[in-house]
Design a protein around this motif. Structure first.
Motif, short mmCIF file in Angstrom:
data_model
loop_
_atom_site.label_atom_id
_atom_site.label_comp_id
_atom_site.label_asym_id
_atom_site.label_seq_id
_atom_site.Cartn_x
_atom_site.Cartn_y
_atom_site.Cartn_z
N GLY A 120 0.91 -1.01 0.21
CA GLY A 120 0.09 0.04 0.13
C GLY A 120 0.78 1.25 -0.12
O GLY A 120 0.34 2.36 0.35
N SER A 121 2.25 1.21 -0.37
CA SER A 121 3.00 2.24 -0.44
C SER A 121 3.27 2.79 -1.83
O SER A 121 4.09 3.79 -1.78
CB SER A 121 4.15 2.05 0.41
OG SER A 121 4.07 1.52 1.58
N PHE A 122 2.85 2.10 -2.74
CA PHE A 122 3.24 3.00 -4.03
C PHE A 122 2.40 4.20 -4.29
O PHE A 122 1.27 4.11 -4.44
CB PHE A 122 2.97 1.80 -5.13
CG PHE A 122 3.26 2.17 -6.66
CD1 PHE A 122 4.60 1.63 -7.00
CD2 PHE A 122 2.25 2.83 -7.32
CE1 PHE A 122 4.85 2.32 -8.13
CE2 PHE A 122 2.63 3.29 -8.53
CZ PHE A 122 3.92 2.79 -9.03
N VAL A 123 3.02 5.25 -4.57
CA VAL A 123 2.46 6.40 -4.69
C VAL A 123 3.39 7.22 -5.84
O VAL A 123 4.61 7.29 -5.34
CB VAL A 123 2.41 7.46 -3.75
CG1 VAL A 123 1.91 8.74 -3.86
CG2 VAL A 123 1.66 6.60 -2.47
N LEU A 124 2.82 7.51 -6.82
CA LEU A 124 3.45 8.47 -7.78
C LEU A 124 3.34 9.96 -7.55
O LEU A 124 2.29 10.40 -7.26
CB LEU A 124 2.98 8.22 -9.31
CG LEU A 124 3.40 6.86 -9.95
CD1 LEU A 124 2.62 6.69 -11.22
CD2 LEU A 124 4.56 6.62 -10.13
N HIS A 125 4.37 10.49 -7.37
CA HIS A 125 4.34 12.12 -7.23
C HIS A 125 4.31 13.00 -8.69
O HIS A 125 5.36 12.64 -9.40
CB HIS A 125 5.58 12.53 -6.33
CG HIS A 125 6.13 11.59 -5.23
ND1 HIS A 125 4.88 12.08 -3.85
CD2 HIS A 125 6.33 10.67 -4.84
CE1 HIS A 125 5.35 10.84 -3.16
NE2 HIS A 125 6.14 10.29 -3.52
N ARG A 126 3.43 13.55 -8.84
CA ARG A 126 3.12 14.27 -10.03
C ARG A 126 4.28 15.59 -10.18
O ARG A 126 4.54 16.01 -11.29
CB ARG A 126 1.87 14.45 -10.28
CG ARG A 126 0.84 13.37 -10.12
CD ARG A 126 -0.59 13.81 -10.43
NE ARG A 126 -1.32 12.54 -10.53
CZ ARG A 126 -2.70 12.77 -10.80
NH1 ARG A 126 -3.40 13.90 -10.90
NH2 ARG A 126 -3.41 11.56 -10.71
#
Length: 425
Positions: free
Chosen positions: A343-349
């Motif tokens: 649950g840690s996958f986050v793309l920073h735009r």
């Protein structure tokens, strides 16, 4: 501190933590899996595994699987190389560096019998033993400097890209550019500049037994010194990871550093057995960038670096026939699957311009430094010391000096000197 490290060190969900009312708060539930990235990562991992087996055969498929395992371990343990030196130099916190010493000690203990007996599956294993020279000194210093500016090391770049850290993509781009420049300029450093012999302690009268004993003694001494430094400088305590218990911790939580240290050493030994050489990373960046330059019409095959028989064959073959490339891709996808499952996958735009510039500059310095120093924090430091090569120790000493310079340079790129709880790579 990265988003991944905020999750590790937030302290949320600790058992027995009470609110203002004095009532015990319920433990925070572990984050739920990110289903879309998890599905995409799993499909890509399987597809690339199949393609690797077709192009490179079963041995390459095994190495790809080991790469996947490296990515999972690096992500869950948040095993830092960049920050271990940063924490020690900045505030005297040696916890992460002691994890390095454990990793190196276990690797030395595994490598000694494997190299002494020549244990390999269809290969004759050889350690990473490189010459001592100006190229190692300059390259290691540039790498140490670049780590602190770029915010990552070689292994950290791969697993953070897989984990969704957008800024580190720019570090990877810089890494590839710097690696190509290092390959282009390789002959100047290795043939023109002063260089000494390649010395392995195991090839002296000490033998593998004596080399192992000396290495373990030095590693133990370094670990003891970090505790003395900590008592004198009294660094703040590192943060506690969120409480995720049982099987959920294996899949979604952070692993103790000692678990990561032992697992990385074991996987490096497996790499030695199946690949015939220790774990490496940055030679793949030189290959990827050189193939791209070749596609643009640059005659890279005429460079001395690519003219040696082994490198010429590597350049001519498909990328999936190159063991280091296959393992690097495995690390990225292994970290992607682990991050999505946790649950840690986050793309920073949005990436601030200064951070982007620092990532690119740091990557270029690391890529160039790794080529001329015969490796990075993995190939030269981890693989070199585990192979009982003195160039691995020289690399480590000079890289710490580069770290000190990098700490001074970080504010120029909008980067603060992190707190000791920051254990990102």
């Amino acid at each position: 501190m990265s988003v991944l490290e905020n999750a590790r060190h937030s302290g949320a969900g600790e058992p027995g933590k009470t609110g203002a009312s004095g009532a015990s708060a319920a433990p925070e539930r572990p984050p739920q899996a990110r289903r879309v990235p998890l599905a995409v990562g799993a499909v890509l991992a399987v597809a690339l595994g199949g393609s690797t087996a077709v192009v490179g055969g079963w041995r390459m498929a095994v190495l790809y699987a080991i790469g996947l395992a490296f990515g999972i371990v690096l992500f869950h343990a948040r095993f830092g190389f960049t920050s271990a030196w940063r924490q020690l130099v900045a505030v005297g916190q040696g916890r992460a560096l002691r994890a390095h010493m454990l990793m190196l000690a276990v690797a030395c203990a595994l490598f000694a019998p494997l190299l002494a007996a020549g244990v390999g599956v269809g290969v004759d294993p050889e350690g990473y033993v490189s010459p001592l020279g100006v190229s190692v000194v300059v390259g290691a210093f540039l790498f140490g400097l670049g780590m602190q500016i770029g915010g990552s090391c070689a292994s950290g770049t791969l697993y953070n890209v897989g984990g969704g850290q957008t800024a580190i993509v720019f570090t990877l781009v810089g890494f590839i550019v710097g690696s190509v420049l290092g390959a282009w300029n390789f002959a100047f450093w290795t043939s023109t500049m002063p260089s000494g012999p390649a010395i392995s302690l195991a090839r002296t009268p000490l033998g593998y037994g004596g080399a192992l004993a000396v290495s373990l003694a030095v590693l133990g001494l370094i670990a003891a010194v970090t505790r003395i430094v900590a008592r004198r400088r009294q660094p703040p305590e590192v943060g506690r990871p969120p409480a995720v218990q049982g099987f959920a911790r294996i899949v979604r939580g952070s692993w103790p550093l000692w678990v990561g240290a032992i697992a990385l050493a074991g996987l490096n030994a497996l790499t030695l057995v199946f690949k015939g050489s220790p774990w490496g990373i940055t030679s793949a960046f030189a290959l990827w960038g050189s193939k791209a330059a070749q596609g643009l019409g640059v005659d890279v095959s005429s460079w001395p670096y690519w003219s040696t028989p082994g490198n010429a064959e590597t350049l001519a073959n498909p990328v999936l026939a190159h063991a280091t490339s296959v393992m690097d891709l495995g690390i990225i996808l292994g970290a992607l699957v682990a991050a999505a499952a946790g649950g840690s996958f986050v793309l920073h735009r949005r990436v601030p311009p200064k951070i982007m510039l620092g990532a690119i500059v740091g990557g270029i310095l690391m890529g160039y430094g790794a080529r001329i120093a015969y490796g990075c924090n993995i190939g030269a430091y981890f693989g070199g010391i585990a192979s009982f090569s003195l160039h691995g120790w020289l690399w480590a000493i000079v890289a710490i000096a580069g770290t000190y310079a990098g700490l001074k340079a970080r504010p120029l790129f909008g980067l603060a000197v992190p707190k000791p709880g920051d254990s990102s790579c």
